[in-house]
Write an enzyme that holds these catalytic residues in place. Sequence first.
Site, mmCIF file in Angstrom:
data_model
loop_
_atom_site.group_PDB
_atom_site.id
_atom_site.type_symbol
_atom_site.label_atom_id
_atom_site.label_comp_id
_atom_site.label_asym_id
_atom_site.label_seq_id
_atom_site.Cartn_x
_atom_site.Cartn_y
_atom_site.Cartn_z
ATOM 1 N N LYS A 285 0.813 -1.226 0.000
ATOM 2 C CA LYS A 285 0.000 0.000 0.000
ATOM 3 C C LYS A 285 0.849 1.279 0.000
ATOM 4 O O LYS A 285 0.409 2.322 -0.449
ATOM 5 C CB LYS A 285 -0.931 0.019 1.219
ATOM 6 C CG LYS A 285 -2.068 -0.990 1.181
ATOM 7 C CD LYS A 285 -3.207 -0.506 0.336
ATOM 8 C CE LYS A 285 -4.511 -1.260 0.520
ATOM 9 N NZ LYS A 285 -4.445 -2.665 0.889
ATOM 10 N N SER B 192 -9.344 1.261 7.680
ATOM 11 C CA SER B 192 -9.054 0.739 9.012
ATOM 12 C C SER B 192 -7.681 0.093 9.014
ATOM 13 O O SER B 192 -7.142 -0.248 10.047
ATOM 14 C CB SER B 192 -10.114 -0.284 9.404
ATOM 15 O OG SER B 192 -10.255 -1.229 8.381
ATOM 16 N N SER C 176 1.345 -9.862 -0.339
ATOM 17 C CA SER C 176 1.061 -8.423 -0.350
ATOM 18 C C SER C 176 1.327 -7.685 0.953
ATOM 19 O O SER C 176 1.483 -6.472 0.943
ATOM 20 C CB SER C 176 -0.375 -8.184 -0.798
ATOM 21 O OG SER C 176 -1.280 -8.905 0.008
ATOM 22 N N ASP D 230 -17.215 -11.097 -4.319
ATOM 23 C CA ASP D 230 -17.858 -10.087 -5.180
ATOM 24 C C ASP D 230 -17.064 -9.834 -6.451
ATOM 25 O O ASP D 230 -17.648 -9.572 -7.509
ATOM 26 C CB ASP D 230 -18.047 -8.777 -4.416
ATOM 27 C CG ASP D 230 -16.720 -8.217 -3.923
ATOM 28 O OD1 ASP D 230 -16.120 -8.850 -3.035
ATOM 29 O OD2 ASP D 230 -16.274 -7.188 -4.453
ATOM 30 N N GLU E 24 -9.322 -13.613 -4.003
ATOM 31 C CA GLU E 24 -10.072 -12.925 -2.955
ATOM 32 C C GLU E 24 -10.620 -13.948 -1.955
ATOM 33 O O GLU E 24 -10.609 -15.155 -2.215
ATOM 34 C CB GLU E 24 -11.209 -12.100 -3.563
ATOM 35 C CG GLU E 24 -12.309 -12.937 -4.216
ATOM 36 C CD GLU E 24 -13.374 -12.107 -4.916
ATOM 37 O OE1 GLU E 24 -13.423 -10.886 -4.698
ATOM 38 O OE2 GLU E 24 -14.157 -12.692 -5.685
ATOM 39 N N GLY F 90 -16.108 -13.525 0.498
ATOM 40 C CA GLY F 90 -16.438 -12.256 -0.156
ATOM 41 C C GLY F 90 -16.034 -12.312 -1.609
ATOM 42 O O GLY F 90 -15.072 -11.698 -2.024
HETATM 43 C C1 LIG Z 1 -5.265 -3.696 0.751
HETATM 44 C C2 LIG Z 1 -4.636 -5.008 0.720
HETATM 45 C C3 LIG Z 1 -4.979 -5.967 -0.260
HETATM 46 C C4 LIG Z 1 -6.045 -5.718 -1.281
HETATM 47 O O1 LIG Z 1 -5.638 -4.716 -2.191
HETATM 48 P P1 LIG Z 1 -6.664 -4.054 -3.202
HETATM 49 O O2 LIG Z 1 -5.859 -3.065 -3.947
HETATM 50 O O3 LIG Z 1 -7.744 -3.396 -2.370
HETATM 51 O O4 LIG Z 1 -7.228 -5.126 -4.038
HETATM 52 C C5 LIG Z 1 -4.283 -7.161 -0.270
HETATM 53 N N1 LIG Z 1 -3.334 -7.440 0.656
HETATM 54 C C6 LIG Z 1 -2.993 -6.563 1.623
HETATM 55 C C7 LIG Z 1 -1.943 -6.945 2.596
HETATM 56 C C8 LIG Z 1 -3.628 -5.310 1.691
HETATM 57 O O5 LIG Z 1 -3.291 -4.432 2.645
#
Ligand SMILES: *Cc1c(COP(=O)(O)O)cnc(C)c1O
Length: 320
Positions: A53, A78, A304, A210, A204, A208
């Site tokens: 992020k 959050s 991620s 979606d 996902e 969820g």
């Molecule tokens: C926000 C987040 C996601 C999802 O990312 P999107 O861009 O909303 O699809 C996946 N993994 C982590 C660790 C995140 O913080």
Amino acid sequence: MSLPDHSDVVAAAVRLAGVAHRTPVLTSRTADAATGASLYFKCEALQRGGAFKFRGAYNAIAALPEAQRRTGVVAYSSGNHAQAIAYAASLLGVPATIVMPADAPAAKLAATRGYGGTVVLYDRYTDDREAIGRRIAQEQGLSLIPPYDHRDVIAGQGTAALELFEEVGPLDVLVACLGGGGLTAGSVLAADGASPGCAVWGAEPEAGDDGRRSLAEGRIVHIEVPKTIADGAQTQHLGDLTFAILRRGAAGIVTASDAQLVQAMRFFAERMKLVVEPTGALAAAAVFSGAIPVKGLRVGVILSGGNVDVARYAALLQGG
Ligand SMILES: *Cc1c(COP(=O)(O)O)cnc(C)c1O
């Protein structure tokens, strides 16, 4: 609606050079043997702020005109986006207001304030955080930076995949963890120029789905807040931009169950000595479970994020 493209990811990479970590790419013979594929794990759990992020947040703030940067930014979240905005804003000397739920973990509130962010609390059961964010933006002239449906956020997130392609060359498959779709959409744009023909998948939470349904039905499906341990992917719908990009360029969206996430987290802890948060294990879980065909292929897997409270992490791994 004009969509960002590969050149926006390249521009983001220039802004992030020397600022974001060029996170390591790790491999595992055990994982390769189990899947019959060559897997390349892009370790965004080791990114600044503990998740990818930071890339989108920094890129979006850095791309603002000087006057808007002086006035400041506002974000609602959050989790990892809020901290990423507060962190990136502090590095750029930009005032940041973060709208967070009053019952957010104390550590997250403290971390956000620690970066110098002004925290505005809301009640997650009665208040509409998007409306609060919009109102603050309007009243104070701040630039609202949403967590995923924003050109520069998407382009910034795409730099993780771009680095992966630069490091290991073109891939057959790339799998990203999917909430609102910013990371996956950015990965599609990165692949467009750096690894054409690469099948980019989103993974996902099963509770969820979606995103999967949205691609199947050709419209953005809205759902209730899903009950899953993947707290970074408890999004209720894709965004207009992310949906358009995924619809055009994603190979598909698959799901992983909470049990599969825990199994993947345990694998990374035991075999690769990596702390991966539940949401961060979505892509790997989808590959390990066989939801995505990978046999004989070169496959990128984005881990991620790694932001998980240690006590909760231990409880999850123990099956508690
Ligand atoms: C926000 C987040 C996601 C999802 O990312 P999107 O861009 O909303 O699809 C996946 N993994 C982590 C660790 C995140 O913080």
